[in-house]
Design an enzyme around this catalytic site. Structure first.
Site, PDB file in Angstrom:
ATOM      1  N   LYS A   2       8.943   5.105  -6.491  1.00  0.00           N
ATOM      2  CA  LYS A   2       9.374   3.782  -6.983  1.00  0.00           C
ATOM      3  C   LYS A   2       9.432   3.783  -8.504  1.00  0.00           C
ATOM      4  O   LYS A   2      10.357   3.239  -9.101  1.00  0.00           O
ATOM      5  CB  LYS A   2       8.426   2.692  -6.471  1.00  0.00           C
ATOM      6  CG  LYS A   2       8.670   2.353  -5.007  1.00  0.00           C
ATOM      7  CD  LYS A   2       7.570   1.513  -4.393  1.00  0.00           C
ATOM      8  CE  LYS A   2       7.799   1.395  -2.889  1.00  0.00           C
ATOM      9  NZ  LYS A   2       6.663   0.843  -2.162  1.00  0.00           N
ATOM     10  N   GLN A  28       1.137  -2.031  -3.339  1.00  0.00           N
ATOM     11  CA  GLN A  28       1.375  -1.002  -2.317  1.00  0.00           C
ATOM     12  C   GLN A  28       0.369  -1.158  -1.172  1.00  0.00           C
ATOM     13  O   GLN A  28      -0.839  -1.186  -1.394  1.00  0.00           O
ATOM     14  CB  GLN A  28       1.254   0.394  -2.962  1.00  0.00           C
ATOM     15  CG  GLN A  28       1.587   1.528  -2.026  1.00  0.00           C
ATOM     16  CD  GLN A  28       3.058   1.537  -1.585  1.00  0.00           C
ATOM     17  OE1 GLN A  28       3.965   1.390  -2.403  1.00  0.00           O
ATOM     18  NE2 GLN A  28       3.290   1.679  -0.290  1.00  0.00           N
ATOM     19  N   ASP A  87       9.077  -7.779  -2.878  1.00  0.00           N
ATOM     20  CA  ASP A  87       8.899  -7.161  -1.559  1.00  0.00           C
ATOM     21  C   ASP A  87       9.164  -8.180  -0.443  1.00  0.00           C
ATOM     22  O   ASP A  87       9.303  -7.796   0.720  1.00  0.00           O
ATOM     23  CB  ASP A  87       7.443  -6.665  -1.421  1.00  0.00           C
ATOM     24  CG  ASP A  87       7.371  -5.163  -1.198  1.00  0.00           C
ATOM     25  OD1 ASP A  87       8.435  -4.547  -1.006  1.00  0.00           O
ATOM     26  OD2 ASP A  87       6.255  -4.620  -1.229  1.00  0.00           O
TER      27      ASP A  87
END
Ligand code: NAD
Length: 290
Positions: A53, A97, A120
């Site tokens: 990422k 994460q 997200d």
């Protein structure tokens, strides 16, 4: 033989478009869009994801803020970091994460993210916005699936869609997205009776189950469009080696359907590309450019 939906090429193209948008944004705003990624602990798979990422974010011309915290970080400290990122004007998107190490309350941490920075799309605010048709952020994997479907089929209105899987990060948002496109949507899951028969009626099938090659060619309608979200590692023909397969039996499915995403090289590459897309969108909205 079915057409192959090349997610890798589509994702590369999308990343190029995002990079152009980032250059425009930076010229207007006098700063780059910023994505903050929080990694707690040493999970090896998470470390790889976070590294990828970071590379993709910098590659698109954005600012990448990485926060690596030890596995014994307290809930309080993690929430304090999220609050600090919520308040930081240089941060447009925040990604924590998952999974978090045991002992941390994943849900409380995700819900603490400002929905306007929730690139997200995992907060209940984002899920609610999607459900009620308000502007917000959609989870990256289903968003990528929708982009591939629209690219292949154009107008989705009136099509029959079956989504196999009802997870919060793939199945449910996928269903909402297809409903928003005026599809007739069925969500199938582990308790669905006669799944092959349910799938057989679908113009669009999205498989997000996590069971290697479960969906067979004779379950699928001739000419259907199939999006295979599954990523399953199985033993390869060569002794001691493994390979990745999807939730759809690609060999038999590609005899029947009109188009299908391969695994790997289908949905997978779209997820990071959509994260960059969402981050640019968040930056543009925050600066009043969108
Ligand atoms: P999950 O385990 O949270 O959900 C799986 C769903 O499948 C559940 O809703 C369950 O009801 C359903 N299911 C299980 N067994 C079934 C059966 N026999 N028949 C019908 N339905 C069944 O999984 P998830 O997070 O939604 O991920 C699904 C798959 O997609 C996994 O293989 C995962 O690795 C992959 N995935 C890929 C990406 C990507 O970037 N390509 C992103 C997220 C997930």
């Amino acid at each position: 033989m079915a057409d192959i939906i090349d997610g890798k090429a589509f994702a590369a193209d999308l990343r190029g478009k995002v990079a152009e948008g980032v250059a425009e944004f930076s010229a207007k705003a006098g700063r780059k869009p910023g994505l903050a990624v929080v990694l707690v602990g040493e999970d090896p798979a998470s470390q790889v994801y976070v590294r990828n990422k970071h590379k993709a974010t910098v590659g698109a011309g954005m600012e990448s803020f990485e926060h690596r915290l030890p596995a014994d970080t307290s809930q309080e400290d993690l929430l304090a970091l999220v609050a600090q990122l919520n308040a930081d004007p240089a941060v447009d998107g925040i990604l924590v994460q998952l999974p978090l190490p045991e002992g941390l309350d994943e849900n409380a941490v995700i819900q603490a993210i400002d929905p306007d920075k929730d690139v997200d799309g995992f907060t209940t605010a984002s899920a609610g916005r999607l459900m009620t048709g308000l502007p917000g952020f959609v989870a990256c994997t289903p968003l990528g699936c929708l982009m591939l479907l629209k690219d292949r089929l154009g107008d989705l209105s009136g099509k029959t869609a079956v989504i196999i899987g009802r997870s919060n990060i793939v199945g449910k948002p996928m269903a909402q997205l297809l409903l928003r496109e005026s599809c007739t949507v069925t969500i199938a899951h582990s308790r669905t009776k006669d799944l092959p028969e349910v799938v057989r009626g679908a113009d669009i099938v999205v498989a997000a189950v996590g069971r290697p090659e479960m969906v067979k060619g004779d379950w699928l309608k001739t000419g259907a469009t199939v999006i295979d979200v599954g990523i399953n590692r199985v033993p390869a023909a060569e002794e001691g080696k493994t390979k990745l397969v999807g939730d759809v039996d690609f060999a038999s499915a590609s005899e029947t359907v009109g188009a299908i995403t391969p695994v790997p090289g289908g949905v997978g590459p779209m997820t990071i590309a959509c994260l960059l897309y969402n981050t640019l969108e968040a930056a543009n909205r925050r600066e009043g450019f969108a």
